[in-house]
Design an enzyme around this catalytic site. Structure first.
Site, short mmCIF file in Angstrom:
data_model
loop_
_atom_site.label_atom_id
_atom_site.label_comp_id
_atom_site.label_asym_id
_atom_site.label_seq_id
_atom_site.Cartn_x
_atom_site.Cartn_y
_atom_site.Cartn_z
N ASN A 146 27.47 -0.23 -16.09
CA ASN A 146 28.55 0.64 -15.60
C ASN A 146 28.36 2.10 -16.00
O ASN A 146 29.28 2.90 -15.91
CB ASN A 146 29.93 0.11 -16.05
CG ASN A 146 30.01 -0.09 -17.55
OD1 ASN A 146 29.15 0.39 -18.29
ND2 ASN A 146 31.03 -0.79 -18.01
N ARG A 284 34.30 6.86 -26.55
CA ARG A 284 35.20 6.02 -27.33
C ARG A 284 36.27 6.91 -27.96
O ARG A 284 35.98 8.00 -28.45
CB ARG A 284 34.45 5.27 -28.44
CG ARG A 284 33.63 4.09 -27.96
CD ARG A 284 34.48 2.96 -27.35
NE ARG A 284 33.69 1.84 -26.87
CZ ARG A 284 33.34 1.64 -25.60
NH1 ARG A 284 33.71 2.51 -24.66
NH2 ARG A 284 32.65 0.58 -25.24
N GLN A 313 42.73 -0.28 -28.66
CA GLN A 313 43.08 -0.65 -27.29
C GLN A 313 43.60 -2.07 -27.27
O GLN A 313 42.94 -2.93 -27.85
CB GLN A 313 41.86 -0.51 -26.38
CG GLN A 313 41.46 0.96 -26.21
CD GLN A 313 40.31 1.19 -25.23
OE1 GLN A 313 39.94 2.30 -24.96
NE2 GLN A 313 39.73 0.14 -24.70
N HIS A 332 41.60 2.38 -20.07
CA HIS A 332 40.13 2.26 -20.11
C HIS A 332 39.63 1.57 -18.82
O HIS A 332 39.55 0.35 -18.75
CB HIS A 332 39.72 1.45 -21.34
CG HIS A 332 38.27 1.53 -21.64
ND1 HIS A 332 37.74 1.17 -22.85
CD2 HIS A 332 37.21 1.93 -20.89
CE1 HIS A 332 36.43 1.34 -22.84
NE2 HIS A 332 36.08 1.79 -21.64
P1 NDP Z 1 22.88 5.14 -23.72
O1 NDP Z 1 22.42 4.27 -24.82
O2 NDP Z 1 22.05 5.30 -22.51
O3 NDP Z 1 23.15 6.61 -24.28
C1 NDP Z 1 23.68 6.85 -25.50
C2 NDP Z 1 23.16 8.19 -25.96
O4 NDP Z 1 23.90 8.57 -27.11
C3 NDP Z 1 21.70 8.16 -26.34
O5 NDP Z 1 21.04 9.20 -25.68
C4 NDP Z 1 21.73 8.38 -27.83
O6 NDP Z 1 20.72 9.19 -28.31
C5 NDP Z 1 22.98 9.20 -27.97
N1 NDP Z 1 23.48 9.24 -29.35
C6 NDP Z 1 23.64 8.24 -30.23
N2 NDP Z 1 24.14 8.71 -31.38
C7 NDP Z 1 24.26 10.03 -31.23
C8 NDP Z 1 24.70 11.07 -32.09
N3 NDP Z 1 25.06 10.82 -33.35
N4 NDP Z 1 24.71 12.31 -31.60
C9 NDP Z 1 24.30 12.57 -30.33
N5 NDP Z 1 23.86 11.64 -29.48
C10 NDP Z 1 23.85 10.38 -29.93
O7 NDP Z 1 24.33 4.60 -23.35
P2 NDP Z 1 25.26 4.98 -22.11
O8 NDP Z 1 25.03 6.41 -21.76
O9 NDP Z 1 25.14 3.96 -21.06
O10 NDP Z 1 26.69 4.78 -22.79
C11 NDP Z 1 27.10 5.63 -23.86
C12 NDP Z 1 28.43 5.18 -24.40
O11 NDP Z 1 29.43 5.36 -23.42
C13 NDP Z 1 28.52 3.69 -24.76
O12 NDP Z 1 27.98 3.41 -26.02
C14 NDP Z 1 30.01 3.47 -24.69
O13 NDP Z 1 30.60 3.79 -25.93
C15 NDP Z 1 30.47 4.43 -23.63
N6 NDP Z 1 30.79 3.75 -22.39
C16 NDP Z 1 32.07 3.83 -21.90
C17 NDP Z 1 32.44 3.14 -20.78
C18 NDP Z 1 33.82 3.26 -20.22
O14 NDP Z 1 34.23 2.41 -19.42
N7 NDP Z 1 34.58 4.28 -20.58
C19 NDP Z 1 31.50 2.26 -20.06
C20 NDP Z 1 30.15 2.35 -20.58
C21 NDP Z 1 29.83 3.02 -21.73
P3 NDP Z 1 19.26 8.69 -28.67
O15 NDP Z 1 19.10 7.36 -28.01
O16 NDP Z 1 18.46 9.80 -28.09
O17 NDP Z 1 19.24 8.61 -30.13
#
Ligand code: NDP
Length: 399
Positions: A146, A284, A313, A332
């Site tokens: 998603n 989140r 939530q 959400h």
């Molecule tokens: P990804 O794993 O593709 O992306 C997460 C990114 O966050 C990565 O690039 C990672 O960096 C980065 N990251 C992790 N920790 C840090 C930090 N401390 N500072 C900066 N960047 C950081 O996941 P998605 O993009 O698919 O999803 C991200 C988040 O979105 C999920 O974990 C979830 O919490 C939320 N989400 C919400 C939804 C909703 O319905 N509202 C649905 C889906 C997701 P790197 O890997 O380069 O270290």
């Protein structure tokens, strides 16, 4: 085996008899080439409600034909909830981030048979990952299912908040026509500086989707994007969140919640933002400090705050984000459109098929495996827990 599945409530008036669209558009693969969820077969119609109790993620036939016990409940919070009674002897637990079953250390330690926690969606912060590591419980999610749904929601929220759509819609619903009232907080997005905290699947897609608005794009992430992508989108990379928030009109938050990111947007960080900036947080709720956001909207330090994620939530009825000024919150929902539900329901089925067949679950779905962070979890999370305070979810009372 016993499978416990925690899902959100059915619609108040019962399951829909028909749906606005008869068919979902066909998508062949994700932008980076990752294949879509690919179960051997499915027992649901894509486009129908699957994430609520009666939808059962389309899993009942498959699980019962396999001789498994399948318990579905929406009773997940408070001392006498159904989920807590069943977790004790369940082998697998399935929960969605939209209505998370908070798997705290206490619950994990009581669940002596538990082997696998499946997130039907993305974001496994509702599981105490450190406790899962310590107790050798594997945690998996349906990576990418998603992400693009959320990116669409982000674009909708940025544009609607900057243009102040919510106030204008309300004026119409209230029978009014005061144009001056309607536009006194309304701006164009064109020319603004938009920055994402994290440029993973969602963050990067949100940048791509915002590019045609002729804006200046910024990002902060732990890893830099390839030069070609930076060039394609004319991106400005920042070494710190602080450096980015100083120059941006809109910040969108797209990192997972883990100990490094919990409370990242506290009063101090918000104080470093450009005065009158906007935040869109679909990552989140706990990444932003509840009171600091409400205070900043009241003082004008922030012009708007939108998103679909809360903590806990369901959000307590008196959660200040429900009533603070200039917010554009939804429950959400961004990752649980009917389109997304079809993908994550199939992804959960794929994971279960692998688990029962003893074949490996895709590396990209892994968060914790064999007592350590693994796969997507090793890349994007840090060890520890972010479930503290989740018992407050029991305060929510249905209207
Ligand atoms: P990804 O794993 O593709 O992306 C997460 C990114 O966050 C990565 O690039 C990672 O960096 C980065 N990251 C992790 N920790 C840090 C930090 N401390 N500072 C900066 N960047 C950081 O996941 P998605 O993009 O698919 O999803 C991200 C988040 O979105 C999920 O974990 C979830 O919490 C939320 N989400 C919400 C939804 C909703 O319905 N509202 C649905 C889906 C997701 P790197 O890997 O380069 O270290």
């Amino acid at each position: 085996m016993k499978i416990l599945c925690v899902l959100y409530d059915d619609p108040k008036d019962g399951m829909p008899k028909d749906y606005p669209l008869s068919k979902l558009p066909k998508i062949n693969k994700y932008p980076d080439g990752q294949t879509l969820p690919s179960a051997k077969s499915i027992d649901f119609t894509p486009g129908e409600l699957l994430g609520c109790v009666s939808g059962e993620l389309g899993l009942r036939k498959f699980l019962e034909d396999g001789g498994h016990e399948f318990v579905v409940t929406n009773s997940k919070d408070g001392q006498d909830c159904e989920a807590d009674k069943h977790i004790i002897d369940s082998d697998i637990v399935i929960s969605q981030p939209f209505f998370p079953y908070y798997l705290t250390r206490d619950k994990i330690e009581k669940a002596k048979k538990l082997k696998l926690a499946i997130t039907a969606g993305i974001g496994s912060d509702h599981v105490d990952l450190q406790a899962a590591i310590d107790n050798k419980i594997d945690v998996v999610e349906v990576t990418y299912c998603n992400s693009r749904s959320v990116a669409e929601h982000i674009v909708m929220m940025i544009v609607s908040m900057v243009r102040d759509y919510h106030s204008q819609y309300k004026i119409v619903c209230d029978g009014g026509w005061n144009i001056a009232d309607a536009v006194q907080r309304s701006y164009d997005v064109e020319g603004m500086h938009i920055g994402t905290v994290a440029a993973g699947r969602i963050g990067l897609d949100a940048l791509r989707k915002m590019k045609p608005f002729d804006v200046h794009l910024h990002y902060f992430d732990r890893h830099k994007l390839p030069d070609a992508v930076e060039k394609e989108l004319n991106l400005t990379f920042h070494e710190s969140v602080e450096s980015m928030v100083k120059v941006c009109d809109v910040i969108t938050i797209n990192c997972p919640l883990h100990p490094e990111t919990e409370n990242l947007f506290d009063a101090e960080m918000i104080g470093k933002m450009k005065k009158g900036a906007y935040i869109v947080n679909t990552a989140r709720g706990k990444i932003c400090n509840r009171e600091a956001i409400a205070d900043a909207l009241k003082s004008g330090q922030l012009s708007g705050y939108a998103g679909d994620v809360w903590f806990p939530q369901p959000a307590p009825n008196d959660h200040v984000w429900r009533t603070m000024p200039h917010h554009g919150m939804t429950p959400h929902t961004s990752g649980t459109s009917l389109t997304a539900q079809a993908r994550y329901a199939e992804g959960v089925r794929e994971i279960l098929e692998c688990f029962f067949d003893g074949t490996p679950i895709r590396d990209e779905y892994l968060i914790v495996k064999d007592g350590d962070l693994a796969g997507a979890g090793a890349h994007s999370y840090s060890k520890g827990t972010a479930t503290g305070g989740s018992d407050e979810a029991a305060k929510y009372k249905k209207g």
